[in-house]
Enzyme design. Structure first.
Site: not given
Ligand code: CU
Ligand code: NAG
Ligand code: NAG
Ligand code: NAG
Ligand code: NAG
Ligand code: NAG
Length: 650
Positions: A310, A398
């Site tokens: 990321d 996330y």
């Molecule tokens: Cu996770």
């Protein structure tokens, strides 16, 4: 120490030349970002097609120069390091690296990058890639065939990793989800379709619709809270903190806070006050999260490529969110902005992306009650107040909390919090009892498999404990048998003792924690306490270490070989910052921590860098749906023979 007059001269000097609270590691200002892109656009690259800015950051000045400049000597102060920016643009189908001297307003170096991997995607690219499927005829047909309404479809572009291809291009694969009035987009995947997009030409280059699975329902997927934030007052202490420019002073700490598009929060030149000498002593030159690696454990056609980095592929700073008062940060928090360069190279303000606050753990930082002094009961102690610098990066589904916590006992705690929505896969199963094959995850709701995966947040920790020359010491606890000779003198048969090993080279700097009892210290071998112990800081992980379980020949593992050990110590090199390599999109593992470490440089009494992997093997559970209660991890760097006694007593 400075007299008030000297301090005044110093302040005036700074104020005149550079702005009152200038620090050589200050992030680029919006003016400097604009100036950089202006210079690039005026150059030969300005005539090329599709000039896009993928990276634009301070070209970090030489460490020696920064440290010299920071020395408190107002009269002999050397000139401040020149402000330079490091830029990566794509133009004419190529990746160009430039260094711009901002004082001289000129390009000092320019080259075409021809190695493996690509720079981070821009938000515009990701946005356009997410919209592309919605107008692609085969996809529209697939949606119609499924009796779904294209207006209710959201697609998200995922990076694709590398699987041995000889030539690569900048690609993403779009996965699509059905909202149909629901706000939790990620819980309703339209399974079976893979759309490969060439990002440079922004075209669909491969389309496959292989199978259908029932669409998971909307029931119970709303992640919005039904509770109001609880306003509380935490009257922490009267010391407070001071933020001057990017410099923060609080209690016995002073440090510098930066914000970059790639790493998000950076902490620099952190020093702690020695209560005995009243001087600040160096602890850490720079610290920030360097890469994240999130490989999913599903090898099938639609899922195998999900092995995200990321930070290098998107950027944690770019993904930073506006922090919400009373939820993300407490009432007593100060909020700070950051600046990044947009795809056109101009400065964009990111508001309230960092917060700084005093935290009361509601534990005591120490205490003692003494009842053995005749006629008295003596009790002492202090409330445990620390200072936290926080950001949150939301990368797709996330959300990551990232904390730097400075404690009065001289410790620095790095906290990581994982929350948000799991990446799920549609299935025909509605009950766990129906499942007989391998589904690569857990059934967390009807028709919904949350796929097994890992998270590794790799921290770059350039510790300079009381100076540059540091060593890694492994303090191993060894069981000793009490020998026969001593049998008569002691009824004990065993005890443990400490055997210290100093790492010589980078090979000794790869530490497997958990297989034997060991404490990992970074010490300054040339500095001793008054009574002769070597000064140091030790690493205290909050959990058992988590390292990669993938085989060495698996492509994601080749890219992220640095996840094989929790701790690495390498020789300092200004260019070695990003554990997964600078160009981590579609990287091949030929630039990165594991390769640098394999040079096996000497690390004893040298300027060294510690890297720590905060890892999580994530087996999903039902409570992680529809949104995951925050899961915490982290580590502490704690003074260990650094002070002459408890710094809380002074
Ligand atoms: Cu996770
Ligand atoms: C940077 O450039 C953008 C776009 O031209 C402009 O809106 C902004 O005001 C500039 N910022 C500064 C600080 O000059
Ligand atoms: C599809 O969704 C849009 C917007 O959500 C709505 O306006 C439209 O009526 C829907 N079409 C059908 C055929 O349901
Ligand atoms: C916080 O301090 C204020 C003023 O000093 C006081 O009025 C208030 O009751 C305190 N709150 C708590 C929760 O202690
Ligand atoms: C063990 O015995 C030896 C020889 O008697 C003695 O020198 C030594 O100090 C003893 N060690 C301990 C731990 O008692
Ligand atoms: C510093 O790191 C870069 C990138 O790994 C490497 O090319 C260079 O040779 C290194 N320099 C030294 C002095 O080790």
């Amino acid at each position: 120490m400075n007299t008030p007059i000297l301090a005044l001269v110093f302040l005036l000097q700074c104020a005149l030349t550079l702005g009152l609270h200038f620090h050589p590691l200050d992030p680029l200002t919006p003016q400097e970002i604009n100036k950089t892109s202006f210079i690039v656009k005026k150059s030969h690259l300005g005539n090329l097609k599709d000039l896009t800015f993928h990276y634009l950051d301070l070209d970090e000045p030489n460490k020696k120069h920064v440290l010299q400049w920071l020395l408190p000597n107002p009269f002999k102060k050397p000139p401040a390091p020149r402000r330079r920016s490091l830029v990566v643009v794509r133009a004419g189908g190529q990746t160009h690296e430039l260094i711009i001297d901002l004082t001289a307003s000129k390009i000092v170096s320019s080259r075409i990058y021809t190695g493996h991997g690509f720079p981070p995607f821009t938000f515009i690219e990701l946005f356009r890639a997410s919209k592309l499927p919605l107008t692609y005829p085969s996809f529209k047909k697939s949606i119609l065939d499924r009796d779904l309404n294209i207006s209710e479809v959201s697609c998200l572009p995922f990076t694709v990793g590398w699987y041995g291809e000889i030539t690569t291009r900048r690609e993403v694969k779009a996965s699509c989800f059905y909202r149909d009035g629901s706000v939790n987009v990620f819980t309703r995947p339209i399974e079976g379709i893979t759309i490969t997009i060439d990002v440079d030409s922004m075209r669909v280059v491969k389309y496959s619709d292989r199978f259908r699975k029932p669409l998971p329902g909307k029931e119970g997927n709303d992640f919005r809270t039904k509770h109001k934030p609880f306003p509380f007052s935490c009257n922490v202490s009267d010391t407070g903190f001071q933020i001057l420019g990017n410099r923060v002073k609080w209690a016995n700490w002073k440090f510098h806070v930066g914000f970059t598009a790639r790493a998000g929060v950076t902490i620099s030149t952190a020093s702690v006050l020695d209560p005995r000498t009243k001087l600040f002593r160096r602890v850490m030159y720079r610290g920030h999260v360097s890469e994240t690696f999130v490989p999913y454990m599903d090898p099938t056609n639609e899922w195998y490529f999900r092995t995200f980095m990321d930070i290098g592929e998107f950027g944690f700073g770019k993904s930073a969110v506006n922090l919400q008062p009373l939820i993300d940060c407490p009432q007593n928090a100060a909020f700070l902005d950051g600046h990044i360069a947009g795809p056109d190279g101009t400065a964009q303000r990111m508001t309230n992306v960092m917060c700084v606050f005093e935290k009361n753990s509601y534990g005591a930082s120490f205490r003692h009650t003494e009842i053995n002094v005749p006629g008295q009961v003596i009790t002492s102690g202090e409330a445990d107040i620390s200072l936290v610098v926080r950001m949150v990066a939301t990368v797709g589904n996330y959300d990551y909390f990232l904390d730097w916590e400075f404690q009065k006992n001289g410790a620095i705690r790095v906290g990581v919090g994982l929350t948000g929505v799991l990446e799920v896969k549609a299935t025909s199963y509605t009950s766990n009892e129906q499942i007989t094959d391998c589904v690569y995850g857990s059934l967390v709701a009807k028709n919904t498999i949350a796929v097994n995966h890992d998270h590794y947040l790799t921290y770059y920790l350039d510790l300079d404990v009381d100076g540059n020359g540091n060593s890694l010491v492994k303090a191993k606890l060894k069981t000793v048998r009490v020998t026969d000779v001593n049998k008569t003198s002691s009824p004990r048969k065993s005890y443990w003792t400490v055997v210290k090993e100093t790492a010589k080279t980078e090979a000794d700097g790869r530490v497997k924690l958990g297989s034997e009892p060991v404490e990992v210290l970074i010490v300054n071998p040339t500095k001793k306490t008054k009574i002769g112990n070597t000064v140091g800081y030790r690493l205290i992980p909050e959990h058992l270490p988590v390292t990669s379980l993938l085989t060495d020949d698996d492509y994601p593992e080749i890219r992220a070989g640095y996840t094989k050990y929790p701790v690495w110590v390498t020789a300092y090199n200004r260019s070695e910052r990003w554990a997964g390599g600078f160009y981590s999109d579609r990287s091949r593992g030929d630039d990165g921590l594991a390769v640098w470490s394999s040079r096996n440089r000497e690390i004893e009494n040298k300027d060294i860098v510690m890297w720590y992997n905060v890892g999580f093997h994530h087996i999903p559970y039902q409570e992680d749906f529809p949104v995951m209660p925050t899961l915490h991890g982290g580590f502490t760097l704690r003074p260990s023979n650094f002070f002459d006694n408890d710094p809380l007593i002074g």
